[in-house]
Design a protein around this motif. Structure first.
Motif, PDB file in Angstrom:
ATOM      1  N   ARG A  25      26.602  16.885  87.540  1.00 38.96           N
ATOM      2  CA  ARG A  25      28.265  17.237  87.687  1.00 38.96           C
ATOM      3  C   ARG A  25      28.406  17.923  89.003  1.00 38.96           C
ATOM      4  O   ARG A  25      29.466  17.648  89.501  1.00 38.96           O
ATOM      5  CB  ARG A  25      28.969  17.663  86.357  1.00 38.96           C
ATOM      6  N   VAL A  26      27.786  19.014  89.082  1.00 40.55           N
ATOM      7  CA  VAL A  26      28.159  19.984  90.264  1.00 40.55           C
ATOM      8  C   VAL A  26      27.830  18.843  91.538  1.00 40.55           C
ATOM      9  O   VAL A  26      28.580  18.996  92.410  1.00 40.55           O
ATOM     10  CB  VAL A  26      27.288  21.027  90.214  1.00 40.55           C
ATOM     11  N   ALA A  27      26.768  18.297  91.615  1.00 40.27           N
ATOM     12  CA  ALA A  27      26.235  17.699  92.647  1.00 40.27           C
ATOM     13  C   ALA A  27      27.406  16.514  93.038  1.00 40.27           C
ATOM     14  O   ALA A  27      27.918  16.340  94.347  1.00 40.27           O
ATOM     15  CB  ALA A  27      25.001  16.973  92.595  1.00 40.27           C
ATOM     16  N   ALA A  28      27.822  15.734  92.002  1.00 33.98           N
ATOM     17  CA  ALA A  28      28.779  14.756  92.309  1.00 33.98           C
ATOM     18  C   ALA A  28      30.253  15.364  92.765  1.00 33.98           C
ATOM     19  O   ALA A  28      30.685  14.842  93.700  1.00 33.98           O
ATOM     20  CB  ALA A  28      29.045  13.815  90.773  1.00 33.98           C
ATOM     21  N   ARG A  29      30.540  16.380  92.104  1.00 40.43           N
ATOM     22  CA  ARG A  29      31.922  17.111  92.592  1.00 40.43           C
ATOM     23  C   ARG A  29      31.896  17.557  94.004  1.00 40.43           C
ATOM     24  O   ARG A  29      32.841  17.364  94.823  1.00 40.43           O
ATOM     25  CB  ARG A  29      32.592  17.874  91.514  1.00 40.43           C
ATOM     26  N   ALA A  30      30.662  18.403  94.076  1.00 40.06           N
ATOM     27  CA  ALA A  30      30.726  19.077  95.388  1.00 40.06           C
ATOM     28  C   ALA A  30      30.063  18.189  96.661  1.00 40.06           C
ATOM     29  O   ALA A  30      30.074  18.441  97.797  1.00 40.06           O
ATOM     30  CB  ALA A  30      29.229  20.027  95.452  1.00 40.06           C
ATOM     31  N   GLY A  31      29.781  16.910  96.290  1.00 44.00           N
ATOM     32  CA  GLY A  31      29.352  15.832  97.487  1.00 44.00           C
ATOM     33  C   GLY A  31      28.157  16.382  97.811  1.00 44.00           C
ATOM     34  O   GLY A  31      27.756  15.844  99.109  1.00 44.00           O
ATOM     35  N   VAL A  32      27.098  16.905  97.137  1.00 43.51           N
ATOM     36  CA  VAL A  32      25.850  17.021  97.684  1.00 43.51           C
ATOM     37  C   VAL A  32      24.731  16.444  96.867  1.00 43.51           C
ATOM     38  O   VAL A  32      24.835  16.069  95.590  1.00 43.51           O
ATOM     39  CB  VAL A  32      25.675  18.673  97.825  1.00 43.51           C
ATOM     40  N   GLY A  33      23.566  16.572  97.231  1.00 43.06           N
ATOM     41  CA  GLY A  33      22.364  15.870  96.327  1.00 43.06           C
ATOM     42  C   GLY A  33      21.871  17.029  95.469  1.00 43.06           C
ATOM     43  O   GLY A  33      21.931  18.109  95.752  1.00 43.06           O
ATOM     44  N   LYS A  34      21.220  16.461  94.213  1.00 41.25           N
ATOM     45  CA  LYS A  34      20.634  17.180  93.523  1.00 41.25           C
ATOM     46  C   LYS A  34      19.564  18.296  93.987  1.00 41.25           C
ATOM     47  O   LYS A  34      19.559  19.293  93.811  1.00 41.25           O
ATOM     48  CB  LYS A  34      20.004  16.636  92.372  1.00 41.25           C
ATOM     49  N   ALA A  35      18.905  17.647  95.085  1.00 37.44           N
ATOM     50  CA  ALA A  35      17.847  18.341  95.744  1.00 37.44           C
ATOM     51  C   ALA A  35      18.306  19.472  96.284  1.00 37.44           C
ATOM     52  O   ALA A  35      17.857  20.620  96.407  1.00 37.44           O
ATOM     53  CB  ALA A  35      17.042  17.265  96.661  1.00 37.44           C
ATOM     54  N   ALA A  36      19.593  19.466  97.229  1.00 43.75           N
ATOM     55  CA  ALA A  36      20.041  20.705  97.919  1.00 43.75           C
ATOM     56  C   ALA A  36      20.413  21.641  96.623  1.00 43.75           C
ATOM     57  O   ALA A  36      20.044  22.712  97.039  1.00 43.75           O
ATOM     58  CB  ALA A  36      21.376  19.978  98.412  1.00 43.75           C
ATOM     59  N   ILE A  37      20.558  21.374  95.746  1.00 38.44           N
ATOM     60  CA  ILE A  37      21.083  22.369  94.601  1.00 38.44           C
ATOM     61  C   ILE A  37      19.597  22.915  94.274  1.00 38.44           C
ATOM     62  O   ILE A  37      19.516  24.214  94.104  1.00 38.44           O
ATOM     63  CB  ILE A  37      21.819  21.743  93.434  1.00 38.44           C
ATOM     64  N   TYR A  38      18.810  22.184  93.880  1.00 35.83           N
ATOM     65  CA  TYR A  38      17.588  22.717  93.423  1.00 35.83           C
ATOM     66  C   TYR A  38      16.595  23.465  94.432  1.00 35.83           C
ATOM     67  O   TYR A  38      15.819  24.433  94.025  1.00 35.83           O
ATOM     68  CB  TYR A  38      16.576  21.528  92.780  1.00 35.83           C
ATOM     69  N   GLU A  46      20.679  29.514  86.683  1.00 31.29           N
ATOM     70  CA  GLU A  46      20.435  30.388  87.745  1.00 31.29           C
ATOM     71  C   GLU A  46      21.611  30.122  88.591  1.00 31.29           C
ATOM     72  O   GLU A  46      22.171  30.976  89.086  1.00 31.29           O
ATOM     73  CB  GLU A  46      18.940  30.178  88.392  1.00 31.29           C
ATOM     74  N   MET A  47      22.062  28.941  88.721  1.00 34.04           N
ATOM     75  CA  MET A  47      23.188  28.407  89.337  1.00 34.04           C
ATOM     76  C   MET A  47      24.345  28.940  89.155  1.00 34.04           C
ATOM     77  O   MET A  47      25.355  29.532  89.793  1.00 34.04           O
ATOM     78  CB  MET A  47      23.221  26.784  89.373  1.00 34.04           C
ATOM     79  N   ALA A  48      24.548  28.968  87.694  1.00 36.06           N
ATOM     80  CA  ALA A  48      25.769  29.273  87.045  1.00 36.06           C
ATOM     81  C   ALA A  48      25.847  30.969  87.291  1.00 36.06           C
ATOM     82  O   ALA A  48      26.984  31.469  87.344  1.00 36.06           O
ATOM     83  CB  ALA A  48      25.782  29.025  85.620  1.00 36.06           C
ATOM     84  N   PHE A  49      24.595  31.632  87.200  1.00 37.08           N
ATOM     85  CA  PHE A  49      24.699  32.984  87.165  1.00 37.08           C
ATOM     86  C   PHE A  49      24.945  33.447  88.427  1.00 37.08           C
ATOM     87  O   PHE A  49      25.932  34.375  88.763  1.00 37.08           O
ATOM     88  CB  PHE A  49      23.229  33.625  86.799  1.00 37.08           C
ATOM     89  N   ALA A  50      24.450  32.756  89.515  1.00 39.48           N
ATOM     90  CA  ALA A  50      24.774  33.224  91.140  1.00 39.48           C
ATOM     91  C   ALA A  50      26.475  32.730  91.235  1.00 39.48           C
ATOM     92  O   ALA A  50      26.993  33.683  91.861  1.00 39.48           O
ATOM     93  CB  ALA A  50      24.037  32.163  91.785  1.00 39.48           C
ATOM     94  N   ALA A  51      26.978  31.674  90.676  1.00 37.59           N
ATOM     95  CA  ALA A  51      28.280  31.317  90.846  1.00 37.59           C
ATOM     96  C   ALA A  51      29.216  32.406  90.153  1.00 37.59           C
ATOM     97  O   ALA A  51      30.336  32.561  90.532  1.00 37.59           O
ATOM     98  CB  ALA A  51      28.543  29.989  90.311  1.00 37.59           C
ATOM     99  N   THR A  52      28.924  32.908  88.997  1.00 37.32           N
ATOM    100  CA  THR A  52      29.782  33.837  88.181  1.00 37.32           C
ATOM    101  C   THR A  52      29.762  35.113  88.492  1.00 37.32           C
ATOM    102  O   THR A  52      30.516  36.078  88.352  1.00 37.32           O
ATOM    103  CB  THR A  52      29.775  33.642  86.741  1.00 37.32           C
ATOM    104  N   MET A  53      28.310  35.728  88.673  1.00 41.07           N
ATOM    105  CA  MET A  53      28.293  36.889  88.896  1.00 41.07           C
ATOM    106  C   MET A  53      27.436  37.467  90.511  1.00 41.07           C
ATOM    107  O   MET A  53      27.945  38.601  90.858  1.00 41.07           O
ATOM    108  CB  MET A  53      27.200  37.347  87.787  1.00 41.07           C
ATOM    109  N   TYR A  54      27.136  36.498  90.942  1.00 40.97           N
ATOM    110  CA  TYR A  54      26.483  36.872  92.356  1.00 40.97           C
ATOM    111  C   TYR A  54      26.869  35.960  93.518  1.00 40.97           C
ATOM    112  O   TYR A  54      25.947  35.795  94.034  1.00 40.97           O
ATOM    113  CB  TYR A  54      24.773  36.907  92.267  1.00 40.97           C
TER     114      TYR A  54
END
Length: 195
Positions: A25-38, A46-54
């Motif tokens: 869902r993040v990849a689709a809405r952000a317009g990026v590939g899953k590989a870029a996220i991973y 880890e992604m959610a922790f970085a987004a909400t706290m760091y």
């Protein structure tokens, strides 16, 4: 791209909560590939922790001129991050994932915890230089005494954390760090006493 991934993660958590968050869902809405996220984040947690706290650098150290003042400023800054509804929702999930994912534990220790402990090392070093402390204290122990207690209050005990409690936590951590420095200083050959 990093900012877009983190912003999208925050938006999706706000809309549907952490359990409904997926990398897809993040990849689709952000317009990026899953590989870029991973490449940036080993897991959803880890992604959610970085987004909400760091999503930003750690706050600069206050340099108040006292150990207690520095610890109080630090715990206040972390409280702002740790007490958000998103962080309260995410923390139990992250703790659960850390319990079963050794790779995430290593990444978490090498990134988030290393940055936090470096801040504690600096605070302790400054206190030693001011002669407030008899000697150095393990930054991991200082971290545990202050932020470990804050995390427990917020995520396990569900206490109402206000400035009075933050001040008490800083006072208790100051006393604990001071006692540890004194104990290590007085131990034979600089080794901590065994109990």
């Amino acid at each position: 791209m990093d900012d877009k991934i983190l912003q999208t993660t925050r938006e999706l958590i706000d809309e549907a909560g952490y359990p409904a968050l997926t990398v897809d869902r993040v990849a689709a809405r952000a317009g990026v590939g899953k590989a870029a996220i991973y490449r940036r984040h080993a897991s959803k947690a880890e992604m959610a922790f970085a987004a909400t706290m760091y999503d930003r650098q750690l706050p600069p150290l206050a340099r108040t001129g006292s150990l207690h003042g520095d610890l109080l400023a630090l715990v206040r800054a972390f409280h702002v991050r740790m007490a958000t509804p998103e962080a309260r929702q995410l923390a139990p999930a992250l703790i659960g994932e850390l319990a079963v994912n050794p790779e995430l534990v290593k990444r978490f220790q090498d990134t988030f915890l290393a940055a936090e402990q470096a801040a504690f090392a600096d605070i302790v070093e400054q206190a030693v230089a001011r002669r407030e402390l008899a000697g150095p204290v393990d930054p991991a122990m200082a971290h545990l005494l202050l932020l470990g207690c804050l995390a427990s209050a917020l995520y396990i005990l569900n206490l109402p954390v206000d400035d009075a409690l933050l001040t008490d936590l800083a006072t208790a951590a100051t006393a604990g760090i001071t006692a540890l420095a004194d104990r290590h200083r007085s131990a034979p050959d600089g080794a901590a006493e065994q109990r």
